[in-house]
Design a protein around this motif. Structure first.
Motif, PDB file in Angstrom:
ATOM      1  N   THR A 127       5.075  -1.232   1.574  1.00 40.89           N
ATOM      2  CA  THR A 127       4.336  -2.206   0.815  1.00 40.89           C
ATOM      3  C   THR A 127       3.176  -1.555   0.451  1.00 40.89           C
ATOM      4  OG1 THR A 127       2.931  -1.318   2.737  1.00 40.89           O
ATOM      5  CG2 THR A 127       4.354  -3.049   4.010  1.00 40.89           C
ATOM      6  N   ASN A 138       0.895   1.383   1.759  1.00 45.75           N
ATOM      7  CA  ASN A 138       0.480   1.593   3.434  1.00 45.75           C
ATOM      8  C   ASN A 138       2.088   1.635   4.282  1.00 45.75           C
ATOM      9  OD1 ASN A 138      -1.658  -1.483   3.590  1.00 45.75           O
ATOM     10  ND2 ASN A 138      -2.162   0.510   2.518  1.00 45.75           N
ATOM     11  N   SER A 157       4.452  -6.196   8.314  1.00 43.16           N
ATOM     12  CA  SER A 157       3.262  -5.922   8.828  1.00 43.16           C
ATOM     13  C   SER A 157       2.295  -5.507  10.127  1.00 43.16           C
ATOM     14  CB  SER A 157       1.860  -6.759   7.899  1.00 43.16           C
ATOM     15  OG  SER A 157       2.457  -7.798   9.280  1.00 43.16           O
ATOM     16  N   SER A 213      -1.312  -2.371  -0.407  1.00 41.07           N
ATOM     17  CA  SER A 213      -2.335  -2.975   0.032  1.00 41.07           C
ATOM     18  C   SER A 213      -3.856  -2.199  -1.016  1.00 41.07           C
ATOM     19  CB  SER A 213      -2.702  -3.708   1.176  1.00 41.07           C
ATOM     20  OG  SER A 213      -4.278  -4.052   1.950  1.00 41.07           O
ATOM     21  N   HIS A 214      -5.211  -2.963  -1.182  1.00 42.08           N
ATOM     22  CA  HIS A 214      -6.110  -2.084  -2.280  1.00 42.08           C
ATOM     23  C   HIS A 214      -5.488  -1.255  -2.503  1.00 42.08           C
ATOM     24  CE1 HIS A 214      -7.661  -3.763   2.323  1.00 42.08           C
ATOM     25  NE2 HIS A 214      -8.432  -3.947   1.380  1.00 42.08           N
ATOM     26  N   SER A 261      -4.836  -2.276   6.840  1.00 41.34           N
ATOM     27  CA  SER A 261      -5.030  -3.516   7.042  1.00 41.34           C
ATOM     28  C   SER A 261      -3.364  -4.289   6.826  1.00 41.34           C
ATOM     29  CB  SER A 261      -5.588  -3.907   5.477  1.00 41.34           C
ATOM     30  OG  SER A 261      -5.519  -5.340   5.629  1.00 41.34           O
ATOM     31  N   LYS A 292      -1.393  -7.626   2.530  1.00 41.81           N
ATOM     32  CA  LYS A 292      -0.781  -6.844   1.993  1.00 41.81           C
ATOM     33  C   LYS A 292      -0.852  -8.052   0.726  1.00 41.81           C
ATOM     34  CE  LYS A 292       0.883  -4.327   5.104  1.00 41.81           C
ATOM     35  NZ  LYS A 292       0.014  -2.883   5.721  1.00 41.81           N
ATOM     36  N   SER A 293      -0.546  -6.537  -0.682  1.00 39.33           N
ATOM     37  CA  SER A 293      -0.796  -6.976  -1.846  1.00 39.33           C
ATOM     38  C   SER A 293       0.421  -7.707  -2.157  1.00 39.33           C
ATOM     39  CB  SER A 293      -1.558  -6.994  -2.443  1.00 39.33           C
ATOM     40  OG  SER A 293      -1.588  -5.147  -2.363  1.00 39.33           O
TER      41      SER A 293
END
Length: 810
Positions: A38, A45, A313, A40-41, A19, A22-23
C-alpha cells in the motif's frame, strides 16, 4: 544476528499504525509472490506477507538531510503526485517534491512476480545545490506480524551483501540496495530510531546495530552521487532472515526492469479478459473501471484461493495500536460476496467461483458464517449477521443462473447451500446484528437478503430433487415477506407528518426479546455514540437499507411505501457535496470522526458513504430513471481520490487541512473499500445492460408480479408473534418434537395438536384458527416428547381484524 551495540530505549514508544487513506494498492498476479503493498503520502505503508491479512510493516519512506542542517521527511515535507505506470495496472510512478523546492524524489514501485520482494526504483534529483549537499536515508518500520511491538531489527550481511534485517512472530524481512549503503542503524521508535538521530544531530550512530523485542525501526543512507542518482531498493520477505535475504538479493540481481516487464504483462493480460465496461477514452490517464477491477484483484489471496479482504487498511490507523489486530484486512462474508458480484459483473466468473469455493471451506458446521475471519477461517469478531449467512446462497444462485455451475459443480456446492438455507430457516428472520454490525432485530436489508436467499435455495433444492425442503423454504419466505411491513413499516408518525408522507420503513425493528409491544415500538441502541445519546425510538431511525427491498426483488421500485421512504431518506440522510449527493448510513450514526476532526475512538459522527450512492443509483435504474443513475455514478466516481480509490466515508464538514480532512474528500476511515469498488463495477454493468445486474428474479416473479401471500403466521421461540390477522392459520415452529396444547376460550375448551418434522430438523404444526373471530386470544403451551416434560409456561397470540393491505402493493 550480528555482534554490535544494542540501541538504547527499549522497547520504544507504543506502536501505532498509519494513515488508512491509501493512494495506491498493488500486488503481482503470481502465486510465487504472496506480497501486497500500500502507498500513502508518497511512501510505502503496510506491506502484507504471505497473506493479505498479515501486515508486516508500518511504513517505509525517505528522510533527507542537507549540508546546512536541513531536515525533510518525505511523507510530511513534500508534495506527492502518483499515477499508475499503465492503465489498469497497480504499479506506481511517484513524484515527491520538497515543499521548499530543494529536491525531488521519483519512484517506481511494484512487487517482483518471481518472489515475495517489494521493489522501488528511486531517483534523487537536487533542485537547489548539488547532490553532494544532501544525504537520503531509507527509514523502515517493521510491524511483524500485525503488531509493532515484539519486533527485533539489526544490521548485518548475507552472502557478502550489506543488509538490514527484522524478524517477529515467525516472519522476517531483509532490505538490500543496488547502491552501497552508507551509515546504518537500528533503534527503538521514538527514542533511538534513525528519525530521532537525524532530527537531533543530522547523523546516524552506526554503533546502534541491534534493537531487540520492541517497537523498532531500521535506517540506512542510500549512496546517491553525481554518477549514481538512481537506486533500487529490494525488500524481501521469508520465514527466516536468510530466506528474506535470498529473495531481496535475487530480485536485485534480476533487475527492476525485468520484474516490471513481467508484472505489467500479467496485469495487462488479466485486464484484457474482462468485459469492456470502460467509459474513459484510450488516451485518458485514469480509467475508473480498470482501477476498480484492479482493486478487487489486489485484495484477493493466492493461498487460500478465493479469499479476499475488505480493505488493505486500518481505519484511523494512526490512532490504532497492537490491540487492533485486524483492521479491515479481514474477510467479511458479506463483503466477499459483494466482491464476487463485482468479478462476475466484470466477466471473471472463475474468480467468483473460487470465492464460492472459499466460502464453502469456512462455513461453520451448523451452516452459518462468522461475522468476519482471518483467511484461515478463524473467527475474529463473535457477532452473528443473518445476511452474511444468506449471501453465499445468492452467489451460488447467480452463478448457476449464469451457467457457471454445471452438474458436477452444482452437486459439489449443494451441501453448502442446503446447510446455509437450513440455518437461515431455523434462525431467521431476526438477526443478531444488522449489516452495519451494530443492532439486533428486524432489518429491512437483512430480511430482503434472507427471503431472496430462501427462494433461491428453493430453486436449487428443486433441481437437486428435494421438493419437500424447497416447498418449506418457499412457505417460510412467503410468511416472512408478508410481515416485512408489520415489522419495519410505520405510519402516521411525527416524522411522516413532518415530511408529508403516509409512512416509511425504519432502519431496524426491535427484536421480540425487547420490551416492546411490537418490533416497531421501543428503542434501538445507537452504537458508537456517547451514553447520553445511545438510543432512539425505532420509528425515529431511517436508513437507505430499505432500498434493498427493491434491489433483491421483494418490492416494486414504484411501491408508494418505497417512494415515501425515499422522501424521508433524502430529507434526513442526503448530503449534497461537490461531487454530487451521497448518503449517511442512518440518522444519528456515530461511526466516524468527531466533529472537530479527531479520529473515531469508540464514538464520533457518521459521515457519508460513497457506496450508498451506488446503491441509490441501482434503485433509480430499477425505477426507470437512467439519467439519475448516471448522475449518481458520477458522484460515486467523484468521491475517489486522484488515483481512483474510493473511500468508505467522506468528510462532510468544513476543510481541516491540518488534519487532512477536506470537504467531500476521503475521511480517515478506510480507503480503498473493496465493497465500494464492487458496487461501482456492478453499476457500470447494470447501466450497460439497462437492468440491475444482481437482481434475483425469484422475488420479482413471486411477490411483485404474482403477489403471493401466505395462509399463516409463524411463531417460534426467537420470533414470538404476539398477534395475527383473522383468517390466518398459526404455524408453530420448534426444533424438537412436541405436543401443543391450545385453547381459544381461556382453557374452557382444550385442543392438542402434534408437531410433525417438516425439513431441516424443524417441527411444525398449523393450528386451525382461521375461523377465529377478531378479539379472540389463543393460548398454548408445549409438552416436549423427547424430554418428557411440560414447558411450564403459557404463550398467547391475539387475533386481530384482518388487513386488506398487500405486502407487494403497487
Amino acid at each position: 544476528m550480528v555482534d554490535g551495540s544494542l540501541a538504547p530505549g527499549r522497547p520504544g514508544i507504543a506502536a501505532r499504525w498509519t494513515s488508512s487513506a491509501k493512494s495506491g494498492v498493488g500486488t503481482a498476479l503470481s502465486f510465487r509472490s504472496p506480497l501486497w503493498f500500500t502507498i500513502s503520502h508518497g511512501i510505502l505503508n503496510e506491506i502484507y506477507y504471505p497473506r493479505p491479512d498479515n501486515a508486516c510493516t508500518r511504513d517505509f519512506g525517505l528522510v533527507v538531510t542537507g549540508a546546512d542542517g536541513g531536515f525533510w521527511e518525505e511523507k510530511r515535507d513534500a508534495s506527492h503526485d502518483i499515477e499508475a505506470m499503465e492503465k489498469g495496472v497497480p504499479a506506481y510512478r511517484l513524484a515527491n517534491k520538497a515543499l521548499d523546492d530543494a529536491w525531488c524524489i521519483e519512484k517506481l514501485i511494484l512487487s517482483d512476480p518471481a518472489r515475495p520482494c517489494l521493489l522501488q526504483e528511486i531517483t534523487f534529483t537536487p533542485l537547489k545545490g548539488k547532490i553532494a549537499d544532501y544525504r537520503a536515508y531509507g527509514l523502515l518500520a517493521p510491524h511483524l506480524v500485525n503488531a509493532g511491538m515484539g519486533n527485533t531489527a539489526w544490521i548485518g550481511e548475507y552472502g557478502g551483501v550489506s543488509m538490514l534485517f527484522a524478524t517477529g512472530r515467525g516472519t522476517s524481512l531483509a532490505l538490500a540496495c543496488s547502491l552501497p549503503w552508507g551509515a546504518r542503524s537500528a533503534g527503538y521508535v521514538g527514542v533511538s530510531d534513525g528519525w530521532q538521530q537525524l532530527r537531533a544531530s543530522g547523523r546516524l550512530d552506526s554503533d546502534f546495530r541491534c534493537a531487540e523485542d520492541g517497537n523498532v525501526a531500521l535506517t540506512a543512507e542510500i549512496g546517491f552521487s553525481e554518477d549514481a542518482r538512481t537506486a533500487v531498493l529490494a525488500l524481501g520477505f521469508g520465514d527466516t532472515p536468510d530466506e528474506a535475504a535470498e529473495h531481496a538479493i535475487a530480485s536485485l540481481s534480476q533487475g527492476f526492469d525485468t520484474a516490471a516487464k513481467v508484472y505489467l504483462s500479467e496485469w495487462r493480460e488479466w485486464q484484457a479478459k474482462l468485459v469492456p465496461l470502460d467509459r474513459a477514452g484510450p488516451s485518458t490517464a485514469l480509467d475508473p473501471y480498470r482501477v476498480s477491477t484492479a482493486v478487487l484483484a489486489t485484495h484477493r489471496s493466492s493461498q487460500p484461493p478465493g479469499a479476499a479482504v475488505a480493505s488493505l487498511s486500518i481505519p484511523w490507523g494512526s490512532a490504532k495500536g497492537d490491540d487492533d489486530l485486524g483492521g479491515y484486512h479481514l474477510v467479511w462474508p458479506r463483503d466477499l460476496v459483494e466482491t464476487a458480484g463485482g468479478f462476475l459483473a466484470a466477466g471473471d466468473a472463475e474468480e467468483a467461483l473460487r470465492i464460492l469455493g472459499y466460502l464453502e471451506t469456512i462455513q461453520q458446521d451448523d451452516g452459518h458464517w462468522p461475522q468476519n475471519a482471518w483467511l484461515d477461517g478463524a473467527a475474529y469478531w463473535p457477532g452473528l449477521q443473518m445476511d452474511e449467512c444468506a449471501f453465499p446462497i445468492l452467489l451460488a444462485d447467480a452463478l448457476h443462473r449464469a451457467g457457471h455451475l454445471p452438474e458436477e459443480r452444482f452437486q459439489r456446492f449443494m451441501p453448502m447451500i442446503e446447510k446455509a438455507a437450513s440455518y437461515v430457516a431455523r434462525n431467521g428472520p431476526v438477526t443478531g446484528e444488522d449489516r452495519w454490525e451494530e443492532d439486533a432485530g428486524y432489518s429491512p436489508f437483512t430480511l430482503a437478503v434472507e427471503i431472496a436467499a430462501l427462494l433461491a435455495a428453493a430453486d436449487l433444492l428443486t433441481l437437486a430433487g428435494k421438493a419437500d425442503a424447497a416447498a418449506y423454504l418457499r412457505e417460510t419466505a412467503d410468511c416472512w415477506n408478508e410481515q416485512i411491513e408489520r415489522w419495519t413499516y410505520v405510519e402516521n408518525t411525527p416524522l411522516a407528518v413532518e415530511h408529508g408522507v403516509a409512512g416509511y420503513y425504519v432502519r431496524i425493528g426491535a427484536p421480540d426479546t425487547a420490551d416492546a409491544a411490537s418490533p416497531k415500538d421501543g428503542f434501538v441502541p445507537i452504537k458508537n455514540r456517547p451514553p447520553e445519546a445511545s438510543s432512539l425510538l425505532v420509528r425515529q431511525l431511517v436508513s437507505p437499507d430499505a432500498l434493498a427491498l427493491v434491489r433483491f426483488g421483494l418490492r416494486a421500485a414504484d411501491d408508494p411505501r418505497i417512494r415515501d421512504t425515499v422522501t424521508v431518506i433524502d430529507a434526513l440522510l442526503r448530503c449534497d457535496l461537490p461531487q454530487g449527493p451521497l448518503w449517511y448510513r442512518y440518522n444519528d450514526d456515530g461511526y466516524g470522526e468527531h466533529d472537530d476532526g479527531a479520529p473515531f475512538d469508540g464514538w464520533g459522527t457518521g459521515r457519508p458513504w460513497p457506496l450508498l450512492a451506488g446503491e441509490r443509483a441501482h434503485y433509480e435504474l430499477a425505477a426507470g430513471r437512467r439519467e439519475e443513475a448516471e448522475r449518481l455514478l458520477g458522484a460515486l466516481e467523484g468521491s475517489a481520490n486522484a488515483g481512483g480509490l474510493i473511500p468508505e466515508q467522506v468528510w462532510d464538514g468544513e476543510d481541516l487541512p491540518n488534519l487532512e480532512l477536506l470537504h467531500g474528500r476521503a475521511s480517515g476511515s478506510a480507503m480503498p473499500l473493496v465493497w465500494a469498488h464492487s458496487e461501482h463495477i456492478k453499476l457500470l454493468r447494470s447501466l450497460k445492460d439497462g437492468a440491475v445486474f444482481d437482481l434475483p428474479p425469484q422475488g420479482i416473479e413471486r411477490y411483485v408480479r404474482s403477489k403471493t401471500i401466505s395462509p399463516y403466521r409463524s411463531w417460534r421461540f426467537n420470533q414470538k408473534t404476539a398477534s395475527l390477522p383473522a383468517g390466518k392459520l398459526l404455524r408453530i415452529e420448534v426444533l424438537a418434537a412436541a405436543m401443543v396444547r391450545w385453547s381459544l376460550d381461556g382453557w374452557a375448551t382444550v385442543h392438542e395438536s402434534e408437531t410433525q418434522e417438516k425439513a431441516f430438523g424443524i417441527h411444525i404444526v398449523d393450528l386451525p384458527i382461521a375461523d377465529a373471530d377478531p378479539g379472540a386470544s389463543l393460548v398454548f403451551t408445549f409438552f416436549w416428547r423427547d424430554a418428557g416434560h411440560w414447558e411450564n409456561a403459557n404463550y398467547a397470540v391475539a387475533v386481530l381484524q384482518s388487513s386488506s393491505t398487500s405486502p407487494a402493493r403497487e
